[in-house]
Design an enzyme around this catalytic site. Structure first.
Site, PDB file in Angstrom:
ATOM      1  N   CYS A 276       1.056  -1.590  -0.276  1.00 24.47           N
ATOM      2  CA  CYS A 276      -0.216   0.062  -0.032  1.00 24.47           C
ATOM      3  C   CYS A 276       0.628   1.329  -0.151  1.00 24.47           C
ATOM      4  CB  CYS A 276      -0.922  -0.216   1.174  1.00 24.47           C
ATOM      5  SG  CYS A 276      -2.111  -0.932   1.300  1.00 24.47           S
ATOM      6  N   ILE A 277       1.913   1.645   0.660  1.00 24.96           N
ATOM      7  CA  ILE A 277       2.511   3.021   1.373  1.00 24.96           C
ATOM      8  C   ILE A 277       2.828   3.558   0.362  1.00 24.96           C
ATOM      9  CG2 ILE A 277       2.934   4.028   2.553  1.00 24.96           C
ATOM     10  CD1 ILE A 277       2.521   3.102   5.497  1.00 24.96           C
TER      11      ILE A 277
END
Length: 443
Positions: A276-277
């Site tokens: 995700c990040i």
């Protein structure tokens, strides 16, 4: 008034007679299956990797926090099946898409897995089915990319079949948050689709947050990850600044977080990992460029976070120089290949970047990770075949430096510091070690 097709699907959800299909049997898909089976539904899992399918059908798991016993229980209840045959996509009443959404070499969204999955669904899509995208993506993907592909067979989205977006929310390694215990944001292309998607998730998870459109749900997920990326970039930048000032950034954060309002602690590290990040914020910066705008905070945060592996390697060189040793030829053991503490997920782990940079400088490199016994092949890195090393006193003593990249609980930091000549700590993992602290270098 809901349409007849909508009422039929709502009734099957209410009766728990509908079959839930999950496409992509990885870190998102398997926990979802667990949540729906525990709620009384039957699930059919799809994956293009036949090895994953056969492993599951044997009652075995390939993900650390999904135990073999759990898979065996699904099979024993006769509520689970898995297949690589995409022709069977016609069987489930609901299809949840949990496939990767990476970036390409230009750091633009790569939707080939979403598009390929939708093309496979379109070949067998039948009236009354619902398709929900869970993969993180940029706003407008569901409506502008998915729906046109799904409608290629002549059915109309929103009336003949239903389409929604509900972003995955997983926190691997955190026992306090299972898939069933995390509220789900749900957006859809019309009211009937929203009603069906809301009813589905309400039957299996702790709470549902319906929003007005797919675009709002898509944007909410990207915002969640941008928030984390920007704040991690901030503390990473402060770490570099405070290092130059000989101030311990970890002590600063611990002091700041005693404020009971207006502050949330984020922590520095050797780079960003996980799906995700490191990836998702760039979906929005790409979309901003398409709109003729820019997302300066996102781009700057990405630049800072991407620079951290290089900074760690530079500091490693400085620390070795204290012992009159160059990186070239030095024996360096990297602790932790997983991107996060106590998980077996190596996706986008900064450890791979660290390893590649150290090898380029001629280090004699090994690694240790109890959750990653062999070094997996990674798309963006050309690395040798390596196996995790046991951290015996003899092995530790043979190393010129031990570099802590992931702070797994299984590591005995007292023993590591006692027997290693130099310990470079990027995670503050050695904060509780009291002996031999002269060997530790914070980074």
């Amino acid at each position: 008034m809901p349409s007849d097709a909508c009422q039929t699907l709502l009734q099957s959800i209410s009766d728990h007679t509908c079959t839930v299909g999950v496409i992509g049997l990885g870190y998102v898909g398997l926990p979802l299956i667990d949540a729906f089976i525990n709620a009384g539904f039957s699930c059919l899992g799809f994956d293009v990797d036949p090895k994953k399918v056969s492993t599951l059908l044997e009652g075995k798991s390939y993900i650390k926090h999904i135990e073999d016993a759990k898979i065996g229980n699904w099979l024993a209840k006769d509520r689970f099946d898995a297949t690589a045959d995409m022709a069977r996509l016609a069987e489930p009443d609901v299809l949840l898409i949990c496939v990767p959404t990476p970036l390409d070499s230009a750091r633009d969204p790569d939707l080939r897995y979403v598009e390929g999955t939708c093309q496979a669904i379109a070949k067998v899509l039948r009236a009354g089915q619902m398709v929900v995208l869970e993969s993180t993506t940029y706003p407008t993907t569901t409506r502008d990319v998915m729906v046109p592909i799904l409608e290629q067979n002549g059915l109309s989205a929103g009336s003949d079949f239903f389409v929604a977006y509900s972003p995955e929310r997983e926190d691997p390694g955190n026992p306090d948050f299972s898939a069933a215990g995390i509220p789900k944001v749900v957006g859809a292309i019309n009211e009937d689709s929203l009603a069906c998607a809301t009813a589905l998730y309400e039957s299996a998870v702790a709470g549902v947050v319906p929003v007005s459109s797919c675009e709002v749900a898509e944007a909410a997920k990207v915002l969640e990850n941008i928030y984390r990326a920007v704040n991690i970039a901030l503390v990473n930048e402060l770490k570099v600044l405070f290092d130059e000032m000989q101030i311990d950034v970890w002590e600063v954060i611990n002091a700041a977080k005693t404020k009971p309002f207006g502050f949330q602690a984020f922590y520095p590290g050797p780079g960003l990992g996980g799906h995700c990040i490191p990836i998702d914020p760039f979906y929005l910066s790409w979309l901003a460029r398409k709109q003729g705008s820019n997302a300066r905070f996102i781009e700057l945060a990405g630049e800072v976070n991407r620079s951290m592996p290089g900074y760690v390697v530079s500091r490693t060189s400085e620390f070795l120089n204290e012992f009159r040793k160059p990186v070239r030829g030095s024996k360096i053991c990297l602790l932790g290949m997983a991107y996060k503490k106590d998980v077996d997920d190596p996706r986008e782990s900064p450890s791979f970047e660290l390893m590649e940079l150290l090898l380029e400088q001629g280090a004699d490199l090994t690694y240790s990770d109890p959750h990653v016994p062999t070094l997996p092949p990674m798309r963006h890195y050309d690395l040798p075949e390596l196996r995790s090393q046991s951290l015996t006193p003899e092995f530790l003593a043979s190393q010129d430096a031990v570099l802590i990249a992931t702070d797994h609980s299984a590591f005995d930091y007292d023993q590591i510091v006692e027997h290693a000549a130099l310990v470079i700590d990027t995670r503050n993992a050695t904060s509780a070690v009291t002996e031999h602290r002269d060997k530790i270098r914070k980074c």
